[in-house]
Design an enzyme around this catalytic site. Structure first.
Site, PDB file in Angstrom:
ATOM      1  N   GLY A 151      -1.895   0.577  23.088  1.00 11.85           N
ATOM      2  CA  GLY A 151      -2.844   1.650  22.767  1.00 11.85           C
ATOM      3  C   GLY A 151      -2.231   3.040  22.892  1.00 11.85           C
ATOM      4  O   GLY A 151      -2.938   4.048  22.859  1.00 11.85           O
ATOM      5  N   TYR A 190       0.844  -1.209   0.000  1.00  9.51           N
ATOM      6  CA  TYR A 190       0.000   0.000   0.000  1.00  9.51           C
ATOM      7  C   TYR A 190       0.881   1.262   0.000  1.00  9.51           C
ATOM      8  O   TYR A 190       0.753   2.121  -0.872  1.00  9.51           O
ATOM      9  CB  TYR A 190      -0.884  -0.039   1.235  1.00  9.51           C
TER      10      TYR A 190
HETATM   11  P1  NAD Z   1     -12.802   2.045   0.467  1.00 15.87           P
HETATM   12  O1  NAD Z   1     -12.170   0.710   0.522  1.00 15.87           O
HETATM   13  O2  NAD Z   1     -14.159   2.209   1.064  1.00 15.87           O
HETATM   14  O3  NAD Z   1     -12.875   2.571  -1.028  1.00 15.87           O
HETATM   15  C1  NAD Z   1     -12.043   2.118  -2.061  1.00 15.87           C
HETATM   16  C2  NAD Z   1     -12.918   1.763  -3.237  1.00 15.87           C
HETATM   17  O4  NAD Z   1     -12.077   1.355  -4.325  1.00 15.87           O
HETATM   18  C3  NAD Z   1     -13.870   0.592  -2.939  1.00 15.87           C
HETATM   19  O5  NAD Z   1     -15.160   0.898  -3.395  1.00 15.87           O
HETATM   20  C4  NAD Z   1     -13.258  -0.572  -3.726  1.00 15.87           C
HETATM   21  O6  NAD Z   1     -14.222  -1.527  -4.120  1.00 15.87           O
HETATM   22  C5  NAD Z   1     -12.623   0.174  -4.889  1.00 15.87           C
HETATM   23  N1  NAD Z   1     -11.542  -0.568  -5.528  1.00 15.87           N
HETATM   24  C6  NAD Z   1     -10.504  -1.230  -4.950  1.00 15.87           C
HETATM   25  N2  NAD Z   1      -9.703  -1.771  -5.876  1.00 15.87           N
HETATM   26  C7  NAD Z   1     -10.237  -1.460  -7.088  1.00 15.87           C
HETATM   27  C8  NAD Z   1      -9.886  -1.738  -8.425  1.00 15.87           C
HETATM   28  N3  NAD Z   1      -8.792  -2.468  -8.719  1.00 15.87           N
HETATM   29  N4  NAD Z   1     -10.674  -1.265  -9.423  1.00 15.87           N
HETATM   30  C9  NAD Z   1     -11.778  -0.539  -9.155  1.00 15.87           C
HETATM   31  N5  NAD Z   1     -12.170  -0.230  -7.887  1.00 15.87           N
HETATM   32  C10 NAD Z   1     -11.405  -0.688  -6.868  1.00 15.87           C
HETATM   33  O7  NAD Z   1     -11.774   3.060   1.147  1.00 15.87           O
HETATM   34  P2  NAD Z   1     -11.854   4.640   1.373  1.00 15.87           P
HETATM   35  O8  NAD Z   1     -11.540   4.878   2.800  1.00 15.87           O
HETATM   36  O9  NAD Z   1     -13.088   5.217   0.795  1.00 15.87           O
HETATM   37  O10 NAD Z   1     -10.595   5.125   0.533  1.00 15.87           O
HETATM   38  C11 NAD Z   1     -10.699   5.769  -0.719  1.00 15.87           C
HETATM   39  C12 NAD Z   1      -9.325   6.242  -1.151  1.00 15.87           C
HETATM   40  O11 NAD Z   1      -8.800   7.169  -0.195  1.00 15.87           O
HETATM   41  C13 NAD Z   1      -8.305   5.113  -1.286  1.00 15.87           C
HETATM   42  O12 NAD Z   1      -7.521   5.341  -2.427  1.00 15.87           O
HETATM   43  C14 NAD Z   1      -7.477   5.242  -0.040  1.00 15.87           C
HETATM   44  O13 NAD Z   1      -6.168   4.766  -0.248  1.00 15.87           O
HETATM   45  C15 NAD Z   1      -7.520   6.736   0.216  1.00 15.87           C
HETATM   46  N6  NAD Z   1      -7.312   7.017   1.646  1.00 15.87           N
HETATM   47  C16 NAD Z   1      -8.318   6.821   2.553  1.00 15.87           C
HETATM   48  C17 NAD Z   1      -8.052   7.059   3.900  1.00 15.87           C
HETATM   49  C18 NAD Z   1      -9.114   6.890   4.955  1.00 15.87           C
HETATM   50  O14 NAD Z   1      -8.818   7.052   6.147  1.00 15.87           O
HETATM   51  N7  NAD Z   1     -10.344   6.606   4.630  1.00 15.87           N
HETATM   52  C19 NAD Z   1      -6.779   7.496   4.321  1.00 15.87           C
HETATM   53  C20 NAD Z   1      -5.787   7.640   3.360  1.00 15.87           C
HETATM   54  C21 NAD Z   1      -6.061   7.425   2.015  1.00 15.87           C
END
Ligand code: NAD
Ligand code: UDP
Length: 324
Positions: free
Chosen positions: A209, A147
């Site tokens: 924690g 990641y």
């Molecule tokens: P999430 O897992 O709910 O959303 C990710 C989405 O991407 C899901 O709907 C999943 O089905 C889709 N996905 C995964 N692999 C795929 C592929 N190969 N092709 C098409 N779709 C695919 O997670 P989230 O928290 O909504 O995160 C969204 C983005 O934000 C991600 O890129 C994540 O790395 C980034 N992010 C989120 C956080 C957080 O705290 N939520 C923090 C840092 C970065």
């Protein structure tokens, strides 16, 4: 003057993506939500399906696709440790090949493209709070590397397409974000603790924690992403988006117990390998360039999130992986 834009959100059915889709639809834009539903489900966007300006495509971002768009928000990627470590090779492919595919599309369509990067690019940081100029301490061969390094490589690709081909890019580094529509079985700390507290199960504290995180409420984070996309072209980022208030994981557990009125007990579990010991964003750049800063205190955001967890039927959610 504001124009209706054709916008693609990859990962648009996920926790952040589905809320982003709602916000962009409210503004009247034509929206394409692309997702392979690995860590999400159609029910997250089912309420949007009858909107004339919304289209849902089941597709994997590692495969090319021809679409005509003006803007792309690239969120497709499993985000929770249990999800991204389930098939680490696929996670790396999603970040890297996914970035190449959306950048290629941006080049062909002359579209603007925003990358959802992460605070994980800083690894287990020895500079605190984290500023964007800090280069991080990432273990390239550890269990989180698929990641962390995938997202770092995606940032590299974004900057190289920008420098080599003049692609109009944006990079946001998202810190831990929470809120309604988190997957109840994503294994992330807030969803775990709330689910455990509501079900009267033990609350699993990894390590002692004492490790810290800074938690941003979903709506504010998504507002920051939209501001970044619509900001001036001379500020492409990376920019940190997150709430600079820092809590230990033990404090978070105690707050969840208090707000749910749960009788759950804290139990210690081994600390996962390479788990960062501290994390807090320096948001000076976001304040200066985007006029953005979070205002929702953790207590208030958690109360809304707990209300959502109480309202949904957990049985309607399928664990995407056994790792939660
Ligand atoms: P999430 O897992 O709910 O959303 C990710 C989405 O991407 C899901 O709907 C999943 O089905 C889709 N996905 C995964 N692999 C795929 C592929 N190969 N092709 C098409 N779709 C695919 O997670 P989230 O928290 O909504 O995160 C969204 C983005 O934000 C991600 O890129 C994540 O790395 C980034 N992010 C989120 C956080 C957080 O705290 N939520 C923090 C840092 C970065
Ligand atoms: N964590 C925990 N119990 C859990 C889930 C997570 O103590 O049931 C800890 C985890 O070890 C980490 C922090 O909470 O220190 C945040 O974990 P999460 O998976 O939410 O996000 P990340 O580590 O990617 O910031």
């Amino acid at each position: 003057m504001s124009f209706i834009k054709r916008i693609l959100v990859t990962g648009g059915a996920g926790f952040l993506g589905s809320h982003l889709c709602e916000r962009l639809l409210e503004r009247g834009h034509d929206l394409i939500c692309l997702d392979n539903f690995f860590t999400s489900q159609k029910s997250n966007v089912a309420h949007l399906l009858d909107r004339p300006n919304f289209e849902l495509i089941r597709h994997d971002v590692t495969l090319p696709i021809l679409l005509e768009v003006d803007e792309i928000y690239n969120l497709a990627c499993p985000a929770a440790p249990g999800h991204y470590q389930y098939n680490p090779i696929k996670t790396m492919k999603t970040s890297v090949i996914g970035a190449i595919n959306v950048l290629g599309m941006a080049k062909r369509c002359r579209a603007k493209v925003l990358q959802a990067s992460t605070s994980e690019v800083y690894g287990d940081p020895d500079v605190h709070p984290q500023v964007e100029s800090y280069r991080g301490v990432v273990n390239p061969i550890g269990p989180r590397a698929c990641y962390d390094e995938g997202k770092r490589a995606a940032e590299t690709l974004f900057m190289d397409y920008h420098r080599s081909h003049g692609i109009n890019i944006r990079i946001v580094r998202i810190f831990n974000t929470y809120g309604p529509r988190m997957h109840p079985f994503d294994g992330r700390v807030i969803s775990n603790f709330i689910r455990q507290a509501l079900e009267g199960e033990d609350i699993t504290l990894f390590g002692d924690g004492a490790q810290t995180r800074s938690f941003c409420y979903r709506d504010e984070l998504v507002e920051g992403m939209i501001r970044m996309m619509n900001g001036t072209d001379d500020f492409v980022g990376p920019v940190n988006l997150g709430n600079p208030e820092e809590f230990t994981i033990r404090q978070l557990a105690q707050l969840v117990i208090e707000l749910t009125g749960s009788t759950s007990k804290l139990v210690k579990r081994p600390l996962p390998e390479d788990d960062p010991t501290q994390r807090r964003p320096d948001i000076t750049l976001a304040r200066k360039h985007l006029g953005w800063q979070p205002a929702v205190p953790l207590r208030e955001g958690l109360a809304k999130t707990i209300a959502w967890f109480r309202a949904v039927s957990i049985a309607d959610y399928r664990p995407p992986t056994p790792n939660y």
